[in-house]
Design an enzyme around this catalytic site. Sequence first.
Site, short mmCIF file in Angstrom:
data_model
loop_
_atom_site.label_atom_id
_atom_site.label_comp_id
_atom_site.label_asym_id
_atom_site.label_seq_id
_atom_site.Cartn_x
_atom_site.Cartn_y
_atom_site.Cartn_z
N SER A 69 69.99 118.95 119.79
CA SER A 69 70.96 119.72 119.03
C SER A 69 72.37 119.13 119.09
O SER A 69 72.61 118.04 118.58
CB SER A 69 70.94 121.18 119.52
N ASP A 117 76.93 106.19 114.79
CA ASP A 117 77.30 105.90 113.40
C ASP A 117 78.68 105.28 113.30
O ASP A 117 78.92 104.41 112.45
CB ASP A 117 77.23 107.18 112.56
N LYS A 163 66.13 118.23 117.35
CA LYS A 163 66.48 119.59 116.93
C LYS A 163 67.71 119.52 116.03
O LYS A 163 68.83 119.43 116.49
CB LYS A 163 66.73 120.45 118.18
#
Length: 714
Positions: A470, A481, A495
Amino acid sequence: MFKRFYFVLAIGAALACKAAPVRPVDVPGSNNLQPTEQQSMVCKTVAKFISQYNYKKVELNDSLSAVIYTRYIKSLDEGHNYLLGTDIKDFDKYKNSLSDDIKNGNLNDIYYMFNVFQKRYEERIKYSIAQLDKNFDFTQNESFTYDRADLPWVASESAMNVEWTKRVKYDLLNLSIASTDMAKNKEKLKKRYEDLLLQNGKLNTNDVFQIFMDDFTESIDPHTNYFDPFHAAQFNMEMSRSLQGIGATLQSKNEYVTIESIVAGGPADKSHQINTGDRILAVAQGKDGEFQDIIGWRLDNAIKLIRGTKGTVVRLKILPQGKTISDQPKILELVREKIVLKDALVKQEIKTYNSNGKTYKIGIINVPAFYADFAAYRAGDPNYQSTTRDMKLILDTLKRANVDGIVVDLRENGGGSLNEAISLTGLFIKTGPVVQVRDSQEQIDVNKDEDPSIAYAGPMAVLVDRFSASASEIFAGAIQDYGRGLIIGTQTYGKGTVQNEIDLDKVITPSIAEKLGLTASSGKKPVSTGSENNFGQLNLTIAKFYRISGNSTQHKGVIPDIQFPSLIPMDKYGEDTDPSALPFDVIPKSDYVKAGDLSAAIPQLNKMHEQRVSTSASYKAFTQTIADYRKSEKEKSVSLNEEQLKKQRSDDEQRTLNRDNDLRVALGFKPLKKGEAKPKKEDLDPLKIEAGQILIDYINLDGKVTRVGAVIKK
């Protein structure tokens, strides 16, 4: 946990306040637990929310009913140890009707199945006690299958008796290996079985309802969950990393609520009159309230009385450890306080490495969760607890210590607050998007870090494992990224869904609550105390997370740049192992500027890592631990021959000791002798050490990014 989505509360008015029309069928031999009107109301309310607002837009039909049924049976008896094949055949008539029962708030069938299970449980334990009058032959070559989950249901009671005779023999054999006094062993085992009966007798209607609601909601998706009032309070306590109470951890021991540990600085600690091992006999509210005896109580019910609002008084009757029940208990008055669970907060350490004749200092920051004390924040407390605030203080400390780099350890971090994941990412980048959220209407919201300040601009790595989930995946994905740091470890949980926390007390109208006898005007006080509500809480999946690259974190998680072997079985744990999980998909990427590009460095770092671990004794010991664990997982049965079992256990213990000592020696610790206790606070984590070494490899590379937006060449 996430952004608040507001629903029309009038939904509660549209729900009829009627109890299920008939009683569950009586099951002799069980406690004949029955659903309440309140549970019926909650069930219908939850079903309504799921039907209208869940991200998947799942219809409550026969197909879903079969899924719920299968999950519920598994929850009751996953190991196929109690229910008979005839019971399952009897239950099958409910397989396609549970969805209608849920919509109507009719829980009778659910309770009937539970009561049958409880009857079978009671029968099995009583049968086990009766077997203790027999003598067992531990020289026979027979085995006991302790894991029957993949085997058919036992067909008859006589066949079940055969299995449970072996189970009793195995339990007794375990005790006999440690002690040859068979009479005492049988008495000890009898007490254990009687305790199981006692605990079974304490199961109540709330337990049944919570079990079933778990199976219902998780059949929709793994993260839509209903919490009854007690578990809702527990959930919110974990989110805030604090509670309001006396500052003690409790356990149930021999029918007594016993002090297990004491939180430093809490009311129990400051009283200097409470110690671990003390027993709480009774609890009273306020200075003049009547004492309520809690001997034999379930632990959760006792906690409800002891925990309460900050500033209120609770009085306890304490029987100190070592005193008998005939001794006079002492009465202690405590004022409840807000207790910060410091062991569950961000922590740091500095590890020193020697590489190519140079000394390096790497700061290791353990982040156990993305927490925030929302209540304190809303109340204007300037010192409210949060992951980002704690991390910033630690980063300042590490910078003053002149560390060469940091490793953010997110292993076993199951997530938490979305806002904390965003603000924590913001400590390492200037500004920009961190995560995208798409709702059920296909609307995409880009969540950004708007703060241009950077708390730390040096080399960093993020350490993850299969239980990083999560918010952990949002942070790790954003760091990856942006090219801001290395991601090291194993594929994360996957998740990638957003839940909204719905307080059902704010949904179910006061008039309905009054009819159920849960308001002051009814003259009947709610059973909950402190911060607990009456109807519980629904965590409803209403959106999905996406990385700024456009990839979902759902199902696939985050793939590390440098991968470690996983001690956690990847085929058993993770979003991709749950059939009700939402799929992976992709949306357009956000507009963002990378802080760096590590793609050229990663192949070289992987090569250096592989070369190092190929000759690493600690890494070899770790991989052997994984191999041994995988082997033990496949075992389903055990020998009931005493000599064979002794030899097997002796061999296993020696193998484990040798393996552990290989790791200890490789990490600079002295080996242990058989039976010698492991010293506390020893760091035997080769993966953490290797993560720091990988970061040092990166620091020593030519032409790499070590500061945000700047390429540093040596």
